[in-house]
Design an enzyme around this catalytic site. Structure first.
Site, PDB file in Angstrom:
ATOM      1  N   SER A  77      60.799 -28.677  37.547  1.00 32.78           N
ATOM      2  CA  SER A  77      60.039 -28.173  36.523  1.00 32.78           C
ATOM      3  C   SER A  77      59.008 -29.398  35.824  1.00 32.78           C
ATOM      4  CB  SER A  77      60.839 -27.670  35.497  1.00 32.78           C
ATOM      5  OG  SER A  77      61.816 -28.513  34.777  1.00 32.78           O
TER       6      SER A  77
ATOM      7  N   LYS B 127      63.651 -24.434  26.477  1.00 30.84           N
ATOM      8  CA  LYS B 127      62.457 -25.351  26.570  1.00 30.84           C
ATOM      9  C   LYS B 127      61.414 -25.068  25.276  1.00 30.84           C
ATOM     10  CE  LYS B 127      62.828 -26.148  31.443  1.00 30.84           C
ATOM     11  NZ  LYS B 127      62.024 -26.014  32.679  1.00 30.84           N
TER      12      LYS B 127
END
Length: 838
Positions: free
Chosen positions: A708, A751
Site C-alpha cells: 500500500s 488509515k
C-alpha cells in the site's frame, strides 16, 4: 475425680500393690464400717475392695471432703458417676453401690488440686443421702462377702484368670513384665479378681456391673469373659502385625499404615468405604439422570461397579473416582434460559459499549432468530481488531444481554493440543481439556465462551492446538465433541463461541473459515471523546476514591489528552491518561489543598506533563523527496514518511528502513515507472545514469511491509527527481502497477482516522476504496477531503506542488568533462531536497 496412670515398679511392688493374703482379705471384709460416710464421686473408673487407686481431686466440694476425712479417720465412701461429663453430680447421677476406702496418701499440687492414693475396703449399698452440702454424706448398708465360696469351681476360674492375665501381659508391649510377677504372687481369689477387673480396658458400666455382683464365682466368670475378649483382640492385632511385617523405612511407612488399616477393616467387617463412596456418586448420578445421555449413564454405571470393588489404597481407585466425579460435574444437557428481549438486549449492549454497531447488530439478529425459531445452533464469531477497542469486554456484555454465563479462556501462548482436547487417562495426572473445564465452571451447556487471543496460538512437538479447535468451532461437528479424557461425546452446538484476534494472518485458513469474522475498527476522535465521558472518566473517579462532584473535565481538555498524549486505535492509553489526571486531583484533595477541581485544557500539562505527540507533517515535507503515506498496524492506523535523496553515482537505488520484500518490490516498481516516464516528468536521463537514489522509511527498528506504500514511494521519487515538493497537507495510500494503475488496499478506516489525527486535510485513495469511506461516520471525517484516483498521473497532480524548487535539468545534467571516465571528475555531490553539496 479422675484416675491417674498407675505404674508397677519392681522395687516398690510390695508397697504399691499390697498383695493381700486370704486371711488379710477376710479380716478386711470383717472390719466394721460407720453408719454414714462422706461420698466421693469418681469419673471413668470404679474402685474395688483391696485395690489401691491414685486419683486427682479438683472439685471444691471434693477438696473439702478429702480435707475433712484426712484430718479424721481417713475413711470415705466412693461411687462412680453414671455420666462422665456431669460436673457436679446429684444423688441420682451416682451409682447406688460403692466402696468404702481409706486414704493412704495425700499430695497437694501446685495448681490447687490434690492427688490422693486410696485403697478399697468393703462394698456397700447407699441407703439414703443424709447430706448434700458442702459434700455428699450417705447412710450405708455394708455388703457381706458370701462364705463357703472356696470351691473347686472358683479355684479353676482363678487359675484360668491368672493364665489369661499373664498371657495378656506378655502379648501387650505397653504392659511391664513385672505385672505378670505380681499377678502370679496374688493368693487371694477376691483380690485377684478385683485387681484384674480394675485394670480391664472396659466401660465404667461393665466395671460397675462387676462391683455389684454378689457371688465371687460370678465375678470370676465375668472377668474371665472380659479377659478372653481381650485375648482375641490382641491375637487379631498380632495377626495384623504379622501380615504386614516387613523392613519399614521412611518411604514404606505410609504403605504399612494403609495395610494395617485394611487388615483391621477386614477383621471388623468394615470394608465398605469404597462401596459407600460409589453409592454416594450413584446418588449424584440419579439427581442428574434426566440430563445424562444413555452412553454416559452406561459408562458411569460401569465405572461405579469397578469403584465399589477396588481397594481404596489402590492408585486405580483415585483415578476412577476422579473420572466419575468429572463426568458428573459436567452440565450434561442442562441449559440456562435465554433472555430473548430484543429491546432489553440492545439497551444492555449500548449501556456497556459505545459504537460497535456491526457486532451489536449480529447479536440482535441471533436473538431474533432464536426467538422466532425456538432453537438454533449458536454462531461462532471472531472479533478482529486492534487492542483496546473492547473485544474481550464485549463478550461479557453479550453474556449479560442474553442472560447466559460467561467463560473466558485465554489461548495466548498455548502450544499443547491436550489443553484443548484433554489428556488420555493412561497418563498419570491426566485431566480434561480447558473446554470441558470451562463448561464445568459455567455450570450450563450454553454459556458465552470466549476464546481470547486465538491468533496467539502456538504449535510444537506436543501438537497443534489450532487444529484441535477445528472440531470445537465447526457447527457441523461440535455436537459430538470428544475429549480425550472423557472419551464421551459432548454437545457444544449450543455454546456461543466468541474468539478475539489482533491479526488474521497468523490464524490458519481452515480455522478462519469456521468463524464469522466481525472486524472492529479503531475509534474516531469523536467516539473516543464520547467513550471517555460516558465510561472512562466515571470509572477512574470511582477507582481513585473520588466522587463525581470532586472531579470534572471539559471536552477541550479531553480532546487535548486524546490528541497530544495518545496514539492508538483503542482507549487503553487514554484511560491511563485520564487516570493520571484523576490521581493528580486526588493528591490535592487528600492534602486538603482543594475540595474539587474542573480540569481545563490549560491544566493538562500541570497534571500529566508535557505533550507527547505533535503534528510534524508540515515540518517534514517542506523539502522535495518527502511524502506522507498511510499505514495499517495491529494497534490501528498511522502515518508513514517516505524520504528520498540522490547522490552522484551510477544509477543505483538503495532501500533502508527494515523493509519487507513486498515493500521493496513496490519501490522497484515505482522507480521503474518514474524512469519510464522521465521525459513526461521533465527529468534528464543523466539523473538515472550518474546519480544514485536512496529511499528511506524512518523508524528503522520497526519492520514494515505491504504494497500500500506504492503511491507514496512514487510520489517521493517523482518529488526528488522533479524537485516539486509533496503537499504537506496531503496523505496517500494505494498499490501501483507498472502501467500506472492505482489498486485498492485494506485498512482504510484506520488509515483515514490516523491521517485526521495527524492534522492531514486531504487524503488520496484508490477509487475502488470509496465503499470503505462510506462505512465511516460523516462526523469522523467532516473536516477531511477525500480524493479518489485510478491512475498514478492523476495522483501526482494532486500530490505535488506545481512549481519546482530547482530546475531538474540544471541539477541533474552532467557536463561531458565531469562524466565518469574523464580526467576532471569532481567529488560526489548529494542532492537532498533542494540542497546540493559538492
Amino acid at each position: 475425680m479422675t484416675q491417674q496412670p498407675f505404674y508397677l515398679v519392681e522395687d516398690e511392688l510390695e508397697q504399691t500393690i499390697p498383695l493381700l493374703t486370704p486371711d488379710e482379705e477376710r479380716e478386711m471384709h470383717a472390719a466394721s464400717l460407720p453408719d454414714t460416710l462422706p461420698l466421693l464421686a469418681l469419673r471413668n473408673t470404679v474402685l474395688y475392695p483391696g485395690v489401691v487407686l491414685p486419683i486427682t481431686v479438683g472439685r471444691d466440694a471434693s477438696l473439702q471432703l478429702v480435707k475433712d476425712a484426712y484430718s479424721g479417720d481417713r475413711l470415705i465412701g466412693v461411687a462412680a458417676q453414671k455420666q462422665v461429663e456431669t460436673e457436679n453430680p446429684a444423688p441420682e447421677d451416682l451409682y447406688r453401690t460403692g466402696t468404702a476406702a481409706s486414704i493412704l496418701k495425700l499430695i497437694k499440687m501446685p495448681d490447687g488440686s490434690v492427688s490422693i492414693v486410696i485403697q478399697g475396703k468393703r462394698r456397700f449399698e447407699v441407703v439414703e443421702y443424709t447430706q448434700t452440702e458442702p459434700y455428699h454424706r450417705v447412710r450405708i448398708d455394708p455388703i457381706d462377702e458370701e462364705a463357703g465360696e472356696d470351691t473347686a469351681e472358683l479355684e479353676g476360674r482363678v487359675r484360668s484368670i491368672k493364665e489369661l492375665a499373664i498371657q495378656i501381659v506378655n502379648m501387650s508391649p505397653n504392659l511391664p513384665s513385672e505385672a505378670a510377677y505380681a499377678i502370679q504372687n496374688i493368693e487371694s481369689p477376691g483380690f485377684l479378681i478385683h485387681f484384674i477387673a480394675s485394670n480391664l480396658q472396659i466401660d465404667v458400666e461393665k466395671k460397675q456391673e462387676l462391683l455389684e455382683m454378689r457371688p465371687l464365682v460370678d465375678r470370676a466368670e465375668k472377668v474371665l469373659e472380659h479377659l478372653q475378649q481381650e485375648i482375641r483382640v490382641l491375637q487379631i492385632s498380632e495377626e495384623i502385625r504379622s501380615k504386614v511385617k516387613t523392613d519399614v523405612d521412611q518411604q514404606q511407612r505410609e504403605f504399612l499404615l494403609r495395610q494395617q488399616m485394611k487388615a483391621i477393616q477386614e477383621e471388623l467387617g468394615e470394608t465398605e468405604g469404597s462401596a459407600a463412596e460409589a453409592e454416594e456418586l450413584r446418588e449424584k448420578m440419579d439427581e442428574k439422570l434426566e440430563f445424562l445421555p444413555e452412553d454416559v449413564i452406561e459408562t458411569v454405571e460401569k465405572e461405579l461397579t469397578k469403584l465399589s470393588r477396588t481397594n481404596p489404597a489402590s492408585p486405580e481407585y483415585g483415578v476412577t473416582r476422579n473420572y466419575v466425579e468429572t463426568i458428573l460435574d459436567l452440565p450434561w444437557g442442562y441449559t440456562s434460559e435465554d433472555s430473548i428481549d430484543i429491546a432489553a438486549a440492545r439497551e444492555i449492549l449500548d449501556e456497556d459499549h459505545y459504537g460497535l454497531d456491526d457486532v451489536k447488530k449480529r447479536i440482535l439478529e441471533y436473538l431474533a432468530v432464536l426467538k422466532l425459531k425456538g432453537d438454533m445452533k449458536a454462531p461462532i464469531l471472531c472479533f478482529y481488531g486492534p487492542p483496546g477497542v473492547g473485544k474481550t469486554s464485549l463478550g461479557k456484555s453479550i453474556g449479560r444481554a442474553i442472560g447466559r454465563d460467561f467463560v473466558r479462556m485465554s489461548l495466548g501462548g498455548v502450544r499443547d493440543e491436550a489443553e484443548i482436547r484433554g489428556h488420555r487417562r493412561t497418563y498419570i495426572g491426566s485431566m480434561p481439556g480447558r473446554i470441558m473445564k470451562g463448561l464445568k465452571k459455567a455450570g450450563t451447556s450454553n454459556p458465552v465462551f470466549m476464546l481470547d487471543e486465538i491468533d496467539k496460538l502456538g504449535a510444537d512437538f506436543r501438537g497443534d492446538p489450532s487444529s484441535a479447535l477445528l472440531e470445537v468451532l465447526d457447527p457441523e461437528q461440535n455436537n459430538t465433541f470428544n475429549d480425550h479424557y472423557l472419551e464421551l461425546d459432548y454437545d457444544l452446538s449450543k455454546v456461543l463461541f466468541i474468539a478475539t484476534a489482533n491479526y488474521m494472518d497468523t490464524i490458519p485458513a481452515p480455522l478462519r473459515d469456521r468463524m464469522e469474522i466481525i472486524e472492529i475498527n479503531g475509534y474516531t476522535m469523536e467516539e473516543k471523546l464520547a467513550i471517555a465521558k460516558q465510561y472512562l472518566v466515571p470509572r477512574q473517579i470511582e477507582r481513585n476514591g473520588l466522587v463525581d462532584k470532586q472531579f470534572s473535565i471539559t471536552d477541550d481538555a479531553l480532546m487535548q489528552a486524546i490528541e497530544g498524549y495518545t496514539r492508538e486505535s483503542g482507549v487503553r492509553q487514554l484511560e491511563r491518561t485520564i487516570g493520571a489526571l484523576v490521581r493528580g486531583v486526588a493528591v490535592k484533595v487528600a492534602a486538603d489543598e482543594i475540595k474539587k477541581a474542573k480540569v481545563e485544557k490549560s491544566d493538562i500539562e500541570e497534571y500529566i506533563g508535557a505533550r507527547k505527540f505533535f503534528n510534524e507533517v508540515a515540518d517534514r515535507t517542506e523539502v522535495p523527496g518527502v511524502a506522507t503515506g498511510l499505514a495499517w498496524t495491529p494497534v490501528g492506523g498511522d502515518i508513514l514518511f517516505i524520504e528520498a535523496s540522490v547522490s552522484r553515482g551510477s544509477g543505483r537505488m538503495v532501500l533502508t528502513g527494515k523493509l519487507g520484500d513486498v515493500m521493496k518490490e513496490s519501490a522497484q516498481a515505482a522507480f521503474s515507472w518514474v524512469k519510464a516516464h522521465a521525459e513526461e516528468l521533465g527529468i534528464p536521463n543523466d539523473a538515472f545514469r550518474y546519480w544514485d537514489v536512496h529511499v528511506h522509511v524512518p523508524a528503522g527498528a520497526v519492520p514494515k511491509d505491504g504494497p500500500s506504500a506504492g503511491v507514496a514511494m512514487i510520489s517521493a521519487l517523482t518529488s526528488i527527481y522533479t524537485q516539486r515538493c509533496v503537499r504537506n497537507t496531503v496523505a496517500m495510500t494505494g498499490e501501483l502497477t507498472l502501467r500506472g494503475l492505482v489498486l485498492p488496499v485494506g485498512g482504510i478506516k484506520e488509515k483515514v482516522l490516523a491521517a485526521r489525527r495527524a492534522g492531514i486535510t486531504t487524503v488520496v485513495l484508490p477509487e475502488k476504496n470509496e465503499k470503505d469511506i462510506k462505512e465511516i461516520k460523516d462526523s469522523a471525517i467532516e473536516d477531511l477531503e477525500v480524493k479518489y484516483v485510478q491512475r498514478i498521473d492523476e495522483a501526482l497532480d494532486l500530490l505535488l506542488c506545481p512549481d519546482a524548487v530547482n530546475d531538474p535539468l540544471e541539477l541533474f545534467s552532467i557536463p561531458d568533462s565531469e562524466k565518469p571516465g574523464s580526467n576532471n571528475t569532481p567529488a560526489p555531490a548529494v542532492i537532498e531536497g533542494a540542497a546540493v553539496m559538492n
